[in-house]
Design a protein around this motif. Structure first.
Motif, PDB file in Angstrom:
ATOM      1  N   THR A   1       8.512   4.422  43.616  1.00 27.94           N
ATOM      2  CA  THR A   1       8.386   5.560  44.197  1.00 27.94           C
ATOM      3  C   THR A   1       7.090   6.494  43.995  1.00 27.94           C
ATOM      4  O   THR A   1       6.322   6.980  44.785  1.00 27.94           O
TER       5      THR A   1
ATOM      6  N   LEU B   1      14.569   8.259  49.517  1.00 29.63           N
ATOM      7  CA  LEU B   1      13.150   8.724  49.205  1.00 29.63           C
ATOM      8  C   LEU B   1      12.168   8.416  50.350  1.00 29.63           C
ATOM      9  O   LEU B   1      11.317   9.141  50.710  1.00 29.63           O
ATOM     10  N   PHE B   2      12.129   7.011  50.684  1.00 28.55           N
ATOM     11  CA  PHE B   2      11.079   6.613  51.926  1.00 28.55           C
ATOM     12  C   PHE B   2      11.376   7.233  52.931  1.00 28.55           C
ATOM     13  O   PHE B   2      10.720   7.740  53.626  1.00 28.55           O
TER      14      PHE B   2
ATOM     15  N   ALA C   1      21.541   6.222  42.418  1.00 31.23           N
ATOM     16  CA  ALA C   1      20.232   5.795  41.818  1.00 31.23           C
ATOM     17  C   ALA C   1      19.796   4.605  42.894  1.00 31.23           C
ATOM     18  O   ALA C   1      18.313   4.440  43.142  1.00 31.23           O
ATOM     19  N   PHE C   2      20.694   3.673  42.922  1.00 33.58           N
ATOM     20  CA  PHE C   2      20.006   2.314  43.552  1.00 33.58           C
ATOM     21  C   PHE C   2      19.739   2.625  45.006  1.00 33.58           C
ATOM     22  O   PHE C   2      18.988   1.803  45.556  1.00 33.58           O
TER      23      PHE C   2
ATOM     24  N   ARG D   1      29.076   8.232  28.989  1.00 31.01           N
ATOM     25  CA  ARG D   1      28.101   7.397  29.561  1.00 31.01           C
ATOM     26  C   ARG D   1      28.247   6.664  30.808  1.00 31.01           C
ATOM     27  O   ARG D   1      27.722   6.612  31.738  1.00 31.01           O
TER      28      ARG D   1
ATOM     29  N   SER E   1      18.700   5.327  46.254  1.00 26.45           N
ATOM     30  CA  SER E   1      17.635   6.357  46.387  1.00 26.45           C
ATOM     31  C   SER E   1      16.285   6.039  47.016  1.00 26.45           C
ATOM     32  O   SER E   1      15.786   6.602  47.864  1.00 26.45           O
ATOM     33  N   PRO E   2      15.991   4.668  46.673  1.00 24.77           N
ATOM     34  CA  PRO E   2      14.633   4.464  47.179  1.00 24.77           C
ATOM     35  C   PRO E   2      14.480   4.640  48.654  1.00 24.77           C
ATOM     36  O   PRO E   2      13.641   4.984  49.255  1.00 24.77           O
TER      37      PRO E   2
ATOM     38  N   ASP F   1      27.528   6.472  34.733  1.00 19.53           N
ATOM     39  CA  ASP F   1      26.740   5.124  35.114  1.00 19.53           C
ATOM     40  C   ASP F   1      27.522   4.779  36.419  1.00 19.53           C
ATOM     41  O   ASP F   1      26.805   4.689  37.491  1.00 19.53           O
TER      42      ASP F   1
ATOM     43  N   ALA G   1      30.191  -6.367  34.489  1.00 19.76           N
ATOM     44  CA  ALA G   1      29.517  -5.415  34.143  1.00 19.76           C
ATOM     45  C   ALA G   1      30.064  -4.374  33.455  1.00 19.76           C
ATOM     46  O   ALA G   1      29.434  -3.578  32.631  1.00 19.76           O
TER      47      ALA G   1
ATOM     48  N   LEU H   1       4.188   5.142  45.384  1.00 24.49           N
ATOM     49  CA  LEU H   1       3.989   5.438  46.971  1.00 24.49           C
ATOM     50  C   LEU H   1       3.547   6.965  47.141  1.00 24.49           C
ATOM     51  O   LEU H   1       2.650   7.190  47.833  1.00 24.49           O
TER      52      LEU H   1
ATOM     53  N   ARG I   1      21.984  -6.464  29.551  1.00 20.30           N
ATOM     54  CA  ARG I   1      22.237  -5.706  30.814  1.00 20.30           C
ATOM     55  C   ARG I   1      21.460  -4.368  30.999  1.00 20.30           C
ATOM     56  O   ARG I   1      21.042  -3.949  31.870  1.00 20.30           O
TER      57      ARG I   1
ATOM     58  N   ARG J   1      18.769  -3.174  33.485  1.00 17.41           N
ATOM     59  CA  ARG J   1      18.871  -1.719  34.143  1.00 17.41           C
ATOM     60  C   ARG J   1      17.559  -1.200  34.030  1.00 17.41           C
ATOM     61  O   ARG J   1      17.167  -0.286  35.005  1.00 17.41           O
TER      62      ARG J   1
ATOM     63  N   THR K   1      11.989   1.099  40.189  1.00 19.53           N
ATOM     64  CA  THR K   1      12.274   1.997  41.108  1.00 19.53           C
ATOM     65  C   THR K   1      11.152   3.211  41.071  1.00 19.53           C
ATOM     66  O   THR K   1      10.625   3.478  41.825  1.00 19.53           O
TER      67      THR K   1
END
Lengths: 344, 444
Positions: free
Chosen positions: B28, A63-64, A56-57, A45, A59-60, A49, A17, B31, B13, B17, B24
């Motif tokens: 959201t 948020l839910f 961010a990953f 950056r 976050s769903p 990252d 990665a 939703l 990549r 992303r 995502t």
């Protein structure tokens, strides 16, 4: 240098990665400066990252959770301080802690709390004891163990509605299979639903039926993680099977048992579907409220009597009750792990 | 070469992303959008046609009787869609929240009679006044049906669909074994003296009838049959709760307790699985409050074995049990068209059709007098002339004031009777429990 930095910061370079080490190419002086800026920018950056992407990953979920967990929780808390009708949820009249203080004198609330507690004990204790025993049996080498394990989980996979319907038919007064079987051995028919203990027993049996298999599998998984040499040395010391269970299996399972107790307690406190469907879909928990749990009382108050503020206060009281229970368990688990450490 | 490979690697990549991020983001926003964008149905755009949505509960019958198709044929350009929720309890909870938020409502919404007082009271503003639309004829409905759907300012917020005039259902074979008359006219005459006469026949039945058969199903059913015959039950004309001092409740409670203590009931609770199975097993001989719609219920639960055994006779004090209304929410986009559809669906011809196809007894007096309703018979109930029996009952239904907590009070009292009937509690204690339970339930 930047490349070095990047490499050091990358937690997952093995996964490909992160940009690997690179050989800086020979360029003119100005070209080198541009290149350095470019690398600088890229590395910045990249740092961002690495630093922010995980958030961010995940976050769903948050948020839910904020939309369906935290907001309702806070809104319920706000509503519990008001007089609110279900017909006009937006018209709130401030009553302070009135909805909470009235619970103190509310015999129906205390009845529901008592019922929740007795049904909780009646269902959780036999359920966990049986699960432990069954897991111990399933832990032996035997033919078709997979079949038994799947069968164990089948009730858990059954919908609560279907299970409760079948059970309320089994426990029917005039035409139920349980009373029919009791009649065969000469025992008079029991009016399961109208009696205090009989109805609570019936509701508990639905809970036991649904959740024993689930807990069995959790125990079984924990048992299989117990190192075999412990049993070996125990049997070399002449320990019987029961002694092995008592002195090897149980101590190793302590954290797991505590976990299942906590989860079952939370489930028992929030018990709703089983008593509701056992009562034929009514939230009153029997004509005299004989099996009305806190969850049912909350539902009846909010959706049948249409007092949302009072229902919210009950919901928050249940929440606080669970926090208190959680703290007790937490203290207990610390005590258990400390005394367990002394033993080991 | 190497850097080229790397750059393509990076770009894939990056793009994956980007995909993940976009996913995502859509999830959201989708939703959040789902929470807010649940607007009332709308135009389908095609050819300027209009889609009208009708929200109902259970097997309401409009769709089943083919009324939507008939209306669509009469009015090209109008499409009707129906949303049905199985249980009225779930339906009304949803309707309440939607009315309070003024969103997510269908163009026409059904209202069960148990909830109509809530709608004419607290939520009256959310509904269209049919009185404002000159072409809606409300004169053909039973007067009390219109009165129930009229709010204090005189706005008519609902049009009646069906209603439930009551008779008494009884088993002819058991009556014969007990030496009681079996002909429905004679049985009606036997009960004509009032509920005391009904209980006196019960005493005869207990003495002479089959040993393992109870006279009636439930004390709660007896209570409902008696209490509904009075004008003033739980609320007075001013809308005050008066159940504790009401003559209706006292009389009905005493008679129900009397029936229970005399051992005339089967100790059932109505609308439970046990009650259903008691029908199949023929465990009782009468149902004291037997509205028109219950005939279909009995037929379904008692099954083919009961064909020709059940019959229906006149009640000493006929009353109304059940029935519904349809209203048009103010929030709808096509109120004009919805009002026209609602008026058409409840017009006498359509009500008569709903009766012949679905057995829902019309709330329109004009429809009640139409030949196909008046001459209707019920083959399962020994070809009973139900059109005439229920027609005669409908004329005698009292106009009772209904309040928003009608259902809560009624269930509270029948629960108390269940304590007597099933739990063997003393009537005095049970009544005290009713009062304390209702005090708690009704306190704001």
């Amino acid at each position: 240098m930047t490349t070095h930095h990047a490499k050091a910061a990358s937690p997952a370079s093995a996964g490909g990665a992160a940009p690997g080490p690179r050989v800086p190419r020979q360029r003119s002086a100005s070209g080198a400066a541009v290149e350095a800026r470019r690398l600088e920018r890229r590395s910045r950056r990249y740092r961002w990252d690495v630093r922010f992407s995980p958030y961010a990953f995940i976050s769903p979920f948050f948020l839910f959770f904020a939309a369906f967990g935290l907001f309702p929780l806070l809104y319920t808390g706000w509503a519990s301080l008001h007089q609110v009708s279900l017909s006009h949820p937006n018209d709130m009249e401030w009553v302070g802690l009135g909805n909470f203080t009235r619970l103190w004198n509310d015999e129906f609330f205390w009845d529901a709390l008592r019922n929740t507690f007795t049904i909780g004990v009646l269902s959780t204790v036999p359920q966990l004891a049986m699960a432990l025993g069954l897991a111990h049996l399933l832990n032996y080498r035997m033919r078709g163990s997979m079949l038994f394990r799947v069968a164990m989980l089948a009730p858990y996979a059954t919908s609560v509605a279907a299970a409760a319907m079948v059970f309320s038919m089994l426990y029917g007064r005039d035409y139920g299979a349980v009373n029919w079987a009791l009649g065969l051995v000469g025992i008079d028919a029991v009016d399961w639903q109208s009696g205090q203990w009989s109805s609570q027993f019936a509701v508990s049996s639905i809970v036991i039926w649904r959740w024993t298999g689930y807990n069995t599998l959790i125990y079984l998984a924990a048992m299989q993680a117990v190192p075999g040499d412990l049993y070996e040395s125990a049997s070399l010391d002449g320990a019987s099977r029961w002694q092995q269970f008592r002195h090897v299996t149980l101590p190793s399972l302590r954290p797991t048992i505590l976990f299942t107790v906590v989860v079952s307690t939370i489930g028992a406190t929030q018990l709703f579907g089983e008593p509701m469907l056992f009562g034929g879909g009514d939230a009153n928990g029997g004509a005299g409220g004989q099996f009305q749990t806190l969850g049912l009382y909350l539902y009846e108050m909010g959706w049948f009597n249409r007092h949302l503020g009072r229902a919210s206060a009950i919901a928050w009281t249940m929440f606080l009750l669970l926090i208190v229970i959680g703290l007790v368990y937490w203290a207990l688990s610390r005590w258990v792990s400390r005394s367990g450490g002394e033993e080991g | 070469m190497r850097s080229q490979v790397r750059s393509t690697h990076r770009s894939t990549r990056r793009s994956s992303r980007a995909v993940a991020l976009a996913l995502t983001a859509t999830l959201t926003t989708g939703l959040l959008g789902a929470c807010s964008g649940d607007g009332a149905g709308g135009d389908d755009g095609a050819g300027g046609g209009i889609t009208l949505r009708v929200g109902v509960f259970g097997q309401f019958g409009f769709e089943e009787a083919g009324l939507y198709d008939a209306y669509e044929d009469l009015h090209p350009g109008i499409t009707i869609e129906q949303d049905s929720v199985t249980e009225n309890g779930d339906y009304i909870a949803q309707l309440r929240t939607r009315l309070a938020q003024n969103s997510g409502l269908a163009d026409i919404q059904a209202i069960e009679v148990g909830n109509i007082a809530e709608m004419t009271g607290e939520l009256s503003d959310a509904w269209v006044d049919f009185g404002e639309y000159g072409d809606v004829d409300t004169s053909h409905f039973a007067p009390w049906k219109i009165a129930q759907a009229t709010d204090p300012e005189g706005r008519i917020i609902g049009l009646g669909t069906d209603m439930g005039p009551t008779g008494i259902c009884y088993r002819t074979d058991y009556f014969e074994q007990a030496g009681l008359p079996t002909d429905r006219a004679e049985v009606g005459a036997l009960f004509a003296g009032g509920w005391d006469a009904y209980l006196a026949a019960g005493a005869d039945f207990a003495a002479e009838g089959p040993a393992d058969v109870a006279y009636m199903d439930a004390a709660g059913g007896m209570f409902n049959a008696v209490v509904s015959g009075f004008e003033e039950r739980y609320y007075d004309d001013a809308g005050e709760i008066v159940y504790q001092d009401s003559e209706a409740v006292a009389t009905a409670w005493d008679l129900a307790v009397e029936a229970s203590e005399a051992g005339l009931t089967d100790g059932q609770q109505q609308f439970t699985e046990e009650w259903d199975r008691a029908f199949a097993n023929g465990a009782f001989a009468t149902v004291a409050s037997c509205p028109a719609w219950m005939l279909g219920y009995i037929q379904e639960k008692a099954g083919e074995a009961g064909r020709g055994l059940w019959d229906v006779a006149d009640s000493p004090t006929p009353s109304n049990w059940g029935g519904s209304f349809i209203g048009v929410p103010e929030a709808g986009e096509h109120r004009e068209e919805a009002v026209a559809l609602a008026a058409w669906l409840t017009a006498p011809e359509q009500q008569a059709r709903l009766f012949t196809e679905r057995g829902s007894y019309p709330s329109s007096t004009t429809a009640q007098q139409s030949p196909e309703v008046l001459d209707a018979t019920h083959p399962y109930f020994g070809d009973a002339p139900i059109g005439r029996i229920f027609g005669a009952a409908a004329e005698r239904i009292p106009s009772s004031p209904i309040g928003p907590y009608e259902q809560v009070i009624q269930e509270g009292i029948t629960d108390g009777l269940l304590l007597v009937d099933q739990g063997g509690e003393s009537p005095g204690d049970a009544w005290d429990e009713v009062v304390s339970g209702l005090d708690n339930a009704l306190a704001e």
